[in-house]
Scaffold this active site. Structure first.
Site, PDB file in Angstrom:
ATOM      1  CE1 TYR A  56      15.333  51.722  28.623  1.00  0.00           C
ATOM      2  CE2 TYR A  56      15.626  49.964  30.205  1.00  0.00           C
ATOM      3  CZ  TYR A  56      15.150  51.214  29.885  1.00  0.00           C
ATOM      4  OH  TYR A  56      14.505  51.960  30.841  1.00  0.00           O
ATOM      5  CB  ILE A 236      15.267  50.299  38.989  1.00  0.00           C
ATOM      6  CG1 ILE A 236      14.621  51.557  38.362  1.00  0.00           C
ATOM      7  CG2 ILE A 236      14.187  49.342  39.461  1.00  0.00           C
ATOM      8  CD1 ILE A 236      13.928  51.277  37.022  1.00  0.00           C
ATOM      9  CE  LYS A 238      24.997  50.695  33.555  1.00  0.00           C
ATOM     10  NZ  LYS A 238      26.343  51.339  33.539  1.00  0.00           N
ATOM     11  CB  SER A 239      26.055  49.665  39.203  1.00  0.00           C
ATOM     12  OG  SER A 239      27.472  49.706  39.151  1.00  0.00           O
ATOM     13  NE  ARG A 244      30.251  52.333  39.977  1.00  0.00           N
ATOM     14  CZ  ARG A 244      31.462  52.320  39.432  1.00  0.00           C
ATOM     15  NH1 ARG A 244      32.527  52.533  40.179  1.00  0.00           N
ATOM     16  NH2 ARG A 244      31.621  52.107  38.144  1.00  0.00           N
ATOM     17  CG  ASN A 248      24.315  50.936  43.937  1.00  0.00           C
ATOM     18  OD1 ASN A 248      25.011  51.681  44.639  1.00  0.00           O
ATOM     19  ND2 ASN A 248      24.317  51.004  42.615  1.00  0.00           N
TER      20      ASN A 248
HETATM   21  N1  LIG Z   1      11.155  54.507  32.365  1.00  0.00           N
HETATM   22  C1  LIG Z   1      12.032  55.303  31.783  1.00  0.00           C
HETATM   23  O1  LIG Z   1      11.680  56.148  30.945  1.00  0.00           O
HETATM   24  C2  LIG Z   1      13.470  55.197  32.153  1.00  0.00           C
HETATM   25  C3  LIG Z   1      14.381  56.175  31.729  1.00  0.00           C
HETATM   26  C4  LIG Z   1      15.718  56.032  32.103  1.00  0.00           C
HETATM   27  C5  LIG Z   1      16.128  54.935  32.866  1.00  0.00           C
HETATM   28  N2  LIG Z   1      15.213  53.974  33.233  1.00  0.00           N
HETATM   29  C6  LIG Z   1      15.616  52.787  34.029  1.00  0.00           C
HETATM   30  O2  LIG Z   1      16.150  53.237  35.264  1.00  0.00           O
HETATM   31  C7  LIG Z   1      17.449  52.671  35.448  1.00  0.00           C
HETATM   32  C8  LIG Z   1      18.303  53.582  36.292  1.00  0.00           C
HETATM   33  O3  LIG Z   1      18.410  54.867  35.730  1.00  0.00           O
HETATM   34  P1  LIG Z   1      19.781  55.437  35.127  1.00  0.00           P
HETATM   35  O4  LIG Z   1      20.618  54.312  34.666  1.00  0.00           O
HETATM   36  O5  LIG Z   1      19.402  56.510  34.174  1.00  0.00           O
HETATM   37  O6  LIG Z   1      20.454  56.189  36.371  1.00  0.00           O
HETATM   38  P2  LIG Z   1      21.026  55.794  37.811  1.00  0.00           P
HETATM   39  O7  LIG Z   1      20.755  54.385  38.125  1.00  0.00           O
HETATM   40  O8  LIG Z   1      20.558  56.860  38.726  1.00  0.00           O
HETATM   41  O9  LIG Z   1      22.594  56.041  37.602  1.00  0.00           O
HETATM   42  C9  LIG Z   1      23.377  55.172  36.864  1.00  0.00           C
HETATM   43  C10 LIG Z   1      24.791  55.755  36.815  1.00  0.00           C
HETATM   44  O10 LIG Z   1      25.341  55.822  38.130  1.00  0.00           O
HETATM   45  C11 LIG Z   1      26.550  55.051  38.191  1.00  0.00           C
HETATM   46  N3  LIG Z   1      26.540  54.379  39.489  1.00  0.00           N
HETATM   47  C12 LIG Z   1      25.838  53.291  39.863  1.00  0.00           C
HETATM   48  N4  LIG Z   1      26.051  52.980  41.147  1.00  0.00           N
HETATM   49  C13 LIG Z   1      26.911  53.899  41.617  1.00  0.00           C
HETATM   50  C14 LIG Z   1      27.518  54.123  42.893  1.00  0.00           C
HETATM   51  N5  LIG Z   1      27.266  53.295  43.913  1.00  0.00           N
HETATM   52  N6  LIG Z   1      28.369  55.171  43.011  1.00  0.00           N
HETATM   53  C15 LIG Z   1      28.633  55.990  41.974  1.00  0.00           C
HETATM   54  N7  LIG Z   1      28.084  55.847  40.755  1.00  0.00           N
HETATM   55  C16 LIG Z   1      27.230  54.803  40.563  1.00  0.00           C
HETATM   56  C17 LIG Z   1      26.499  54.092  37.017  1.00  0.00           C
HETATM   57  O11 LIG Z   1      27.787  53.788  36.555  1.00  0.00           O
HETATM   58  P3  LIG Z   1      28.413  52.261  36.662  1.00  0.00           P
HETATM   59  O12 LIG Z   1      27.543  51.370  35.843  1.00  0.00           O
HETATM   60  O13 LIG Z   1      29.789  52.439  36.094  1.00  0.00           O
HETATM   61  O14 LIG Z   1      28.422  51.915  38.135  1.00  0.00           O
HETATM   62  C18 LIG Z   1      25.726  54.912  35.968  1.00  0.00           C
HETATM   63  O15 LIG Z   1      26.597  55.790  35.271  1.00  0.00           O
HETATM   64  C19 LIG Z   1      17.941  52.465  34.004  1.00  0.00           C
HETATM   65  O16 LIG Z   1      19.042  51.603  33.942  1.00  0.00           O
HETATM   66  C20 LIG Z   1      16.691  51.934  33.350  1.00  0.00           C
HETATM   67  O17 LIG Z   1      16.504  50.558  33.650  1.00  0.00           O
HETATM   68  C21 LIG Z   1      13.900  54.110  32.905  1.00  0.00           C
END
Ligand SMILES: NC(=O)c1ccc[n+]([C@@H]2O[C@H](COP(=O)([O-])OP(=O)(O)OC[C@H]3O[C@@H](n4cnc5c(N)ncnc54)[C@H](OP(=O)(O)O)[C@@H]3O)[C@@H](O)[C@H]2O)c1
Length: 282
Positions: A56, A236, A238-239, A244, A248
């Site tokens: 990252y 986990i 992300k916001s 938000r 969460n």
């Molecule tokens: N191990 C791996 O290979 C791998 C791969 C991908 C990700 N990850 C980890 O997993 C974490 C989470 O996955 P992700 O970031 O891909 O997806 P996620 O957490 O499912 O979704 C994040 C998205 O949702 C939005 N969001 C957050 N809370 C919200 C709410 N209450 N209502 C509406 N929208 C909301 C965020 O925007 P805003 O920020 O504008 O709220 C962002 O665009 C990553 O940050 C990373 O640490 C790991």
């Protein structure tokens, strides 16, 4: 600073003895400056699990955010991950030291092999390297990410050492049933990445989800995150948005009825709807 009434997530015990908060903050795709701001804010809001990775490019910012939050180090569970170039017994130790250096920490709580990268076929050596670090007391838990049951079987057979955690892409649209069953059989804790569907957040627009949100008086994200908790999964999300971020985490004061949780599980589109770790990795 932390108010006395700040609510934190309950924890789940890991096979090697650490306690993992049941909800944490994802930090991809934040840069250093954003990670510093959001991590400090999240800890103030009650988050006690922070997920980052070498890939990252924000471990320095995460470390600065942890220090800015001003709570004792041992009260926050920090996870990081390393890339494919470090898949080797001694290389893992180097990846670990470099990660600590970027984070500015003496230890991380959990270190993960980020992707199995079967094309280079060195994830068993990477696992042996992690097992050595654990035996030496250098970290509190070790694990994998994006491992399928066949990958997990190989590392367990080779070392006899269980991963504390396997972090996989998991949401009501990609429920990873066979992976979850394997984890349950072995006592491995499942962590869900993209738990609310990632940046496209299709999951949050599903009619089943929006209808439950209306009925429970919660946001769609809270409904989906509560589903993770009730399945025993550690999400986990992300916001970077302060509101938000707080929403969460506010999911430990209500419960979905069993049939509502089952209706969410029934949205599954199968593993093929998610990333395939036999074909992709870094
Ligand atoms: N191990 C791996 O290979 C791998 C791969 C991908 C990700 N990850 C980890 O997993 C974490 C989470 O996955 P992700 O970031 O891909 O997806 P996620 O957490 O499912 O979704 C994040 C998205 O949702 C939005 N969001 C957050 N809370 C919200 C709410 N209450 N209502 C509406 N929208 C909301 C965020 O925007 P805003 O920020 O504008 O709220 C962002 O665009 C990553 O940050 C990373 O640490 C790991």
């Amino acid at each position: 600073m932390i108010g006395r009434m700040t609510a934190t997530a309950p924890t789940v015990p890991l096979p090697h003895g650490a306690a993992l908060p049941m909800l944490g903050l994802g930090t991809w795709p934040m840069d250093d400056a954003e990670a510093e701001r959001v991590v400090a804010d999240a800890i103030g809001a009650g988050y006690r699990l922070i997920d980052t990775a070498e890939n990252y490019g924000n471990e320095r910012g995460v470390g600065r955010g942890l220090r800015a939050a001003g709570i004792p180090r041992e009260q926050v569970f920090v996870t990081t991950k390393f890339n494919r170039r470090w898949h080797g017994v001694d290389l893992v130790r180097e990846a670990f030291e470099r990660g600590l250096d970027r984070l500015g920490l003496d230890y991380v709580d959990l270190l993960l092999i980020h992707w199995p990268n079967p094309d280079q076929d060195r994830y068993v050596e990477a696992w042996q390297g992690l097992a050595r670090l654990l035996a030496a007391g250098r970290l509190r838990a070790i694990g994998t990410s994006n491992f399928k049951p066949a990958h997990l079987e190989r590392i367990i057979d080779a070392t006899g050492v269980l991963p504390d955690v396997n972090q996989v892409q998991l949401s009501p649209l990609v429920t990873r049933e066979s992976t979850r069953e394997f984890h349950a059989r072995h006592g491995i804790v499942t962590q869900s990445w993209s738990p609310i569907g990632g940046q496209k957040t299709d999951v949050l627009r599903e009619p089943v989800v929006t209808e439950l949100a209306r009925r429970y008086g919660r946001t769609p994200a809270q409904i989906v995150l509560r589903w993770h908790v009730q399945l025993g999964l550690v999400a986990i999300p992300k916001s970077s948005d302060p509101q938000r971020l707080r929403q969460n985490l506010a999911i430990f004061d209500f419960a979905l009825a069993d049939e509502d949780a089952a209706a969410l599980t029934a949205l599954d589109r199968g593993d093929a709807a998610g990333a395939d770790s036999d074909a992709f990795g870094h």
